[in-house]
Design a protein around this motif. Structure first.
Motif, PDB file in Angstrom:
ATOM      1  N   PRO A   1       1.149  -1.019   6.093  1.00  0.00           N
ATOM      2  CA  PRO A   1       1.994  -0.561   5.052  1.00  0.00           C
ATOM      3  C   PRO A   1       3.378  -0.363   5.057  1.00  0.00           C
ATOM      4  O   PRO A   1       3.738   0.171   6.050  1.00  0.00           O
ATOM      5  CB  PRO A   1       1.101   0.858   4.980  1.00  0.00           C
ATOM      6  CG  PRO A   1       0.687   0.980   6.340  1.00  0.00           C
ATOM      7  CD  PRO A   1       0.590  -0.273   6.830  1.00  0.00           C
TER       8      PRO A   1
ATOM      9  N   LYS B   1      -4.444  -3.508   6.739  1.00  0.00           N
ATOM     10  CA  LYS B   1      -4.167  -1.799   7.018  1.00  0.00           C
ATOM     11  C   LYS B   1      -3.242  -1.683   8.317  1.00  0.00           C
ATOM     12  O   LYS B   1      -2.826  -0.235   8.089  1.00  0.00           O
ATOM     13  CB  LYS B   1      -5.474  -1.308   7.176  1.00  0.00           C
ATOM     14  CG  LYS B   1      -6.597  -1.395   5.930  1.00  0.00           C
ATOM     15  CD  LYS B   1      -7.681  -0.903   6.144  1.00  0.00           C
ATOM     16  CE  LYS B   1      -8.679  -0.802   4.808  1.00  0.00           C
ATOM     17  NZ  LYS B   1      -9.875  -0.296   5.141  1.00  0.00           N
TER      18      LYS B   1
ATOM     19  N   LEU C   1       1.302  -2.278  -0.010  1.00  0.00           N
ATOM     20  CA  LEU C   1      -0.016  -2.681   0.685  1.00  0.00           C
ATOM     21  C   LEU C   1      -0.054  -4.296   0.241  1.00  0.00           C
ATOM     22  O   LEU C   1       0.060  -4.534  -0.808  1.00  0.00           O
ATOM     23  CB  LEU C   1      -1.096  -1.879   0.316  1.00  0.00           C
ATOM     24  CG  LEU C   1      -0.975  -0.339   0.114  1.00  0.00           C
ATOM     25  CD1 LEU C   1      -2.213   0.150  -0.215  1.00  0.00           C
ATOM     26  CD2 LEU C   1      -0.885   0.089   1.672  1.00  0.00           C
TER      27      LEU C   1
ATOM     28  N   LEU D   1      -6.857  -6.236   2.520  1.00  0.00           N
ATOM     29  CA  LEU D   1      -5.381  -5.596   2.888  1.00  0.00           C
ATOM     30  C   LEU D   1      -5.270  -5.627   4.302  1.00  0.00           C
ATOM     31  O   LEU D   1      -5.988  -5.348   5.054  1.00  0.00           O
ATOM     32  CB  LEU D   1      -5.142  -4.358   2.058  1.00  0.00           C
ATOM     33  CG  LEU D   1      -5.293  -4.376   0.389  1.00  0.00           C
ATOM     34  CD1 LEU D   1      -5.363  -2.936   0.142  1.00  0.00           C
ATOM     35  CD2 LEU D   1      -4.113  -5.053   0.058  1.00  0.00           C
TER      36      LEU D   1
ATOM     37  N   TYR E   1      -7.001   3.372   0.613  1.00  0.00           N
ATOM     38  CA  TYR E   1      -6.726   2.031   0.442  1.00  0.00           C
ATOM     39  C   TYR E   1      -7.662   1.559  -0.886  1.00  0.00           C
ATOM     40  O   TYR E   1      -8.854   1.885  -0.805  1.00  0.00           O
ATOM     41  CB  TYR E   1      -7.129   1.285   1.529  1.00  0.00           C
ATOM     42  CG  TYR E   1      -6.042   0.964   2.776  1.00  0.00           C
ATOM     43  CD1 TYR E   1      -4.845   0.330   2.633  1.00  0.00           C
ATOM     44  CD2 TYR E   1      -6.056   2.042   3.702  1.00  0.00           C
ATOM     45  CE1 TYR E   1      -4.113   0.216   3.531  1.00  0.00           C
ATOM     46  CE2 TYR E   1      -4.947   2.191   4.476  1.00  0.00           C
ATOM     47  CZ  TYR E   1      -4.066   1.153   4.713  1.00  0.00           C
ATOM     48  OH  TYR E   1      -3.099   1.268   5.451  1.00  0.00           O
TER      49      TYR E   1
END
Length: 291
Positions: free
Chosen positions: A129, A126, A236, A124, A117
């Motif tokens: 994705p 996580k 992302l 973001l 990342y």
């Protein structure tokens, strides 16, 4: 045929967090970072055959570019296929079906170790994705994401062309009401300017992505994708931080989408025809007001 006003998206080789935030995130400007995934294990490992070997028996949702079908909910797939069969389908030269919004972390968790990342000042999700696949020549209609996320879009295998437009140009993009799409019939590579004259007022931003490149798409930016070759991409996502965009995202996800699905169920294809008609009428009404 008259062409759109198009400029190339700025392309850079590398950048640190402070400069990215200052030059691109805060002013909400798109940018391409060449080979941004060069330090990821995925950069060398991610081929169609590799993904096929990891997700051989996983069922994946498929989408096409046919007109919206009122019998289906927003983003409901048109078909399902085993991932290995789908990749064989692409390699055979077919391109009718795309994979869209495939959460590989949930379905193929071992792929998680192949990505790193980025630390570019955006927090973001996580756990979200998403992978996108398409065959040579397949296209993704002009749209903006329902959650107005900040998006880091990494491409793998072959090349892919992206055409973007800023949120300020929404009034001239034939936005279909109660949705996040433009009129699906518009070919943004070769548009009919006589039929869609408002497009002449829009500034479009274009880039061709190669293996490992990353395209930053700011909050609520419109995007139209063309797979020049077989390939796939990873997105992302980061939550929108501008208050107006965050409120719109919440409204889109919890109100507008459910309202649209309910209207499809009640009125069927008549609802789709109404929305298409309104997309034309709103642009024409706006142009008359400006005369």
């Amino acid at each position: 045929m008259e062409q759109l006003k198009t400029i190339e998206i700025e392309t850079i080789n590398d950048i640190n967090k402070q400069d990215f935030v200052k030059k691109y995130y805060k002013p909400q400007r798109p940018v391409v970072i060449k080979a941004a995934a060069r330090n990821w294990p995925a950069y060398e490992k991610w081929t169609l055959d590799y993904i096929k070997s990891k997700g051989r028996n996983k069922s994946v949702p498929l989408y096409d570019n046919k007109p919206v079908d009122a019998s289906k909910k927003v983003n409901e797939p048109v078909a399902w296929m085993k991932l290995d069969e789908y990749i064989d389908y692409l390699l055979s030269g077919k391109n009718e079906y795309r994979i869209f919004l495939y959460n590989f972390l949930k379905e193929i968790p071992e792929l998680q170790s192949d990505i790193i990342y980025p630390d570019l000042g955006i927090r973001l999700f996580k756990s979200l994705p998403m992978l996108f696949f398409g065959g040579a020549g397949s296209k993704v209609f002009m749209h903006y994401d329902i959650d107005l996320a900040n998006i880091f879009h990494y491409h793998f295998v072959g090349t892919k062309t992206a055409i973007l437009a800023a949120p300020d140009d929404t009034p001239n993009l034939y936005h279909v009401p109660f949705s996040t799409i433009s009129l699906e019939e518009i070919d943004f590579e070769n548009p009919d300017i006589q039929k869609y004259p408002a497009l002449k007022k829009v500034t479009f931003y274009k880039a061709t992505l190669q293996h490992g490149d990353m395209l930053y798409m700011p909050e609520g930016w419109w995007h139209y994708m063309i797979y020049n070759t077989n390939g796939f991409s990873l997105s992302l996502r980061g939550i929108p931080t501008h208050p107006k965009n965050l409120l719109e995202a919440i409204n889109n996800v919890f109100v507008v989408r459910n309202f649209d699905n309910a209207m499809r169920k009640i009125f069927g294809q008549e609802w789709i025809h109404y929305k298409t008609k309104k997309a034309y009428e709103r642009v024409k009404e706006r142009e008359l007001q400006l005369v």
